[in-house]
Design an enzyme around this catalytic site. Structure first.
Site, PDB file in Angstrom:
ATOM      1  N   SER A  83     -11.639  -1.433  -5.718  1.00 11.57           N
ATOM      2  CA  SER A  83     -11.316  -1.572  -7.133  1.00 11.57           C
ATOM      3  C   SER A  83     -12.054  -2.789  -7.722  1.00 11.57           C
ATOM      4  O   SER A  83     -13.269  -2.896  -7.536  1.00 11.57           O
ATOM      5  CB  SER A  83      -9.793  -1.670  -7.275  1.00 11.57           C
ATOM      6  OG  SER A  83      -9.412  -1.376  -8.580  1.00 11.57           O
ATOM      7  N   GLN A  84     -11.360  -3.736  -8.363  1.00 12.81           N
ATOM      8  CA  GLN A  84     -12.076  -4.884  -8.940  1.00 12.81           C
ATOM      9  C   GLN A  84     -12.750  -5.717  -7.842  1.00 12.81           C
ATOM     10  O   GLN A  84     -13.681  -6.489  -8.114  1.00 12.81           O
ATOM     11  CB  GLN A  84     -11.135  -5.766  -9.770  1.00 12.81           C
ATOM     12  CG  GLN A  84     -11.900  -6.723 -10.699  1.00 12.81           C
ATOM     13  CD  GLN A  84     -11.007  -7.735 -11.402  1.00 12.81           C
ATOM     14  OE1 GLN A  84      -9.796  -7.758 -11.187  1.00 12.81           O
ATOM     15  NE2 GLN A  84     -11.588  -8.558 -12.249  1.00 12.81           N
ATOM     16  N   ASP A 220       5.371   9.112  -1.615  1.00 13.09           N
ATOM     17  CA  ASP A 220       4.756   7.854  -2.034  1.00 13.09           C
ATOM     18  C   ASP A 220       4.782   7.723  -3.560  1.00 13.09           C
ATOM     19  O   ASP A 220       4.071   8.437  -4.269  1.00 13.09           O
ATOM     20  CB  ASP A 220       3.307   7.809  -1.508  1.00 13.09           C
ATOM     21  CG  ASP A 220       2.660   6.455  -1.738  1.00 13.09           C
ATOM     22  OD1 ASP A 220       3.255   5.610  -2.443  1.00 13.09           O
ATOM     23  OD2 ASP A 220       1.557   6.244  -1.203  1.00 13.09           O
ATOM     24  N   ASP A 241      -9.215   9.060  -9.962  1.00  9.74           N
ATOM     25  CA  ASP A 241      -8.220   8.819  -8.910  1.00  9.74           C
ATOM     26  C   ASP A 241      -6.938   8.218  -9.484  1.00  9.74           C
ATOM     27  O   ASP A 241      -6.087   7.730  -8.759  1.00  9.74           O
ATOM     28  CB  ASP A 241      -8.812   7.934  -7.805  1.00  9.74           C
ATOM     29  CG  ASP A 241      -9.113   6.514  -8.270  1.00  9.74           C
ATOM     30  OD1 ASP A 241      -8.821   6.179  -9.440  1.00  9.74           O
ATOM     31  OD2 ASP A 241      -9.632   5.718  -7.458  1.00  9.74           O
ATOM     32  N   HIS A 263      -6.052   6.268  -6.069  1.00 10.64           N
ATOM     33  CA  HIS A 263      -6.635   4.915  -6.029  1.00 10.64           C
ATOM     34  C   HIS A 263      -6.049   4.056  -4.897  1.00 10.64           C
ATOM     35  O   HIS A 263      -6.675   3.090  -4.459  1.00 10.64           O
ATOM     36  CB  HIS A 263      -6.406   4.242  -7.381  1.00 10.64           C
ATOM     37  CG  HIS A 263      -7.280   3.061  -7.614  1.00 10.64           C
ATOM     38  ND1 HIS A 263      -8.640   3.164  -7.771  1.00 10.64           N
ATOM     39  CD2 HIS A 263      -7.011   1.730  -7.701  1.00 10.64           C
ATOM     40  CE1 HIS A 263      -9.160   1.956  -7.958  1.00 10.64           C
ATOM     41  NE2 HIS A 263      -8.186   1.068  -7.922  1.00 10.64           N
ATOM     42  N   ASP A 265      -4.484   5.666  -1.977  1.00 12.70           N
ATOM     43  CA  ASP A 265      -4.772   6.387  -0.721  1.00 12.70           C
ATOM     44  C   ASP A 265      -6.061   5.865  -0.090  1.00 12.70           C
ATOM     45  O   ASP A 265      -6.195   5.806   1.134  1.00 12.70           O
ATOM     46  CB  ASP A 265      -5.009   7.888  -0.980  1.00 12.70           C
ATOM     47  CG  ASP A 265      -3.775   8.631  -1.449  1.00 12.70           C
ATOM     48  OD1 ASP A 265      -2.664   8.135  -1.237  1.00 12.70           O
ATOM     49  OD2 ASP A 265      -3.949   9.720  -2.026  1.00 12.70           O
TER      50      ASP A 265
END
Ligand code: CA
Length: 296
Positions: A83-84, A220, A241, A263, A265
């Site tokens: 991600s970031q 989840d 995602d 995102h 998983d």
């Protein structure tokens, strides 16, 4: 003993927004570092400001890389960013290509996140809604800081507004003008796989009915959030995602962009609960073997 993941340079893992190394006993890179180390890799999870501008996080990462180089004696590191964390790794590689052998972007918003755009228009900076969201994120980052047991160091600055500006499509477009290394020239294309001696790779997932919402993800809650967040996407509606779009994730050599994973998983969250047909850990071990084969 077989050492299929014993890469020449250490593997360094940079988390995304609200990331951590270990919250109480729980690792961010659940089961991933363990699998890599089992195959002989030196795998190091690091922490940067959980909420801040990519440039601020990137400068922190450069200090960490400098320390890892000193402590391990390695000239360079292989960076993995989720991600970031991918943008953070790109910043470090752009500034010190001599310290970085490769950047692997895992669900990185390399062209911005449409979720960040949605939040910007629905929770604008300076409005009551915007201030509320900012306060919630601020509190969450502080709470997570207190629960962090896997990282020692000075307390890391938090700046919600700067973080947000670093993740919108317009914000990342500005970032890409300054740090274009590995960015595809055409939407949906691949980027240069090798820039200034640094190899660039990426992979990402797409929410898929009857696959990503099956199996462990039925238990989840983070999957439910990704399904909700996915509704905010316009340009890549149906191809994201939950937080990052398929093409937005492209950087350098695209290993895959439609794995049936949300995102979270993609970093084997939560507790390895993923959908049907998802093998997040295997993507990391294959990438380590790929880096090793490339002499990195
Ligand atoms: Ca999951």
């Amino acid at each position: 003993m077989s050492q299929p993941f014993a890469t020449r340079y250490p593997l360094v893992f940079v988390p995304g927004m609200l990331g951590f190394v270990r919250m109480l006993l729980y690792p961010y890179w659940f089961g991933i570092l363990k699998a890599l180390r089992k195959g002989g890799a030196t795998a190091i999870a690091v922490q940067v400001s959980p909420i801040n501008a990519t440039e601020v996080r990137g400068e922190q990462l450069l200090l960490i890389i400098e320390r890892i180089r000193r402590e391990t004696g390695a000239d360079k590191v292989n960076l993995f960013g989720h991600s970031q964390g991918a943008l953070t790794a790109r910043y470090a590689a752009a500034k010190r290509p001599d310290w970085v052998a490769s950047v692997t972007s895992v669900a990185g918003p390399n062209h911005g996140s449409e979720l960040a755009d949605y939040l910007e228009s629905h929770y604008p900076h300076g409005t009551a809604r915007g201030r509320l969201l900012k306060a919630v994120l601020h509190a969450l980052a502080h709470l997570m800081g207190w629960l962090e047991t896997g990282w020692r160091g000075p307390s890391l600055p938090i700046d919600v507004h700067a973080s947000h500006l670093s993740l919108t499509c317009a914000g990342v477009a500005r970032f890409n003008l300054q740090y274009p290394q590995g960015i595809p020239l055409t939407w949906g294309g691949q980027g240069e796989p090798l820039v200034n001696g640094v190899r660039y790779y990426s992979w990402s997932g797409v929410l898929q009915d009857r696959r990503s919402n099956e199996g462990g993800n039925r238990l989840d809650g983070t999957h439910v959030s990704c399904r909700l967040f996915a509704k905010t996407f316009v340009r890549e509606a149906g191809y994201c995602d939950g937080m990052v779009g398929r093409y937005s994730s492209h950087l350098g050599q695209v290993i895959g962009d439609d794995y049936p994973m949300d995102h979270f998983d993609i970093v084997n969250q939560s507790l390895g609960l993923v959908g049907k047909g998802a093998e997040p850990v295997r993507l990391f071990t294959e990438q380590a073997a790929r880096l090793k084969a490339a002499g990195l």
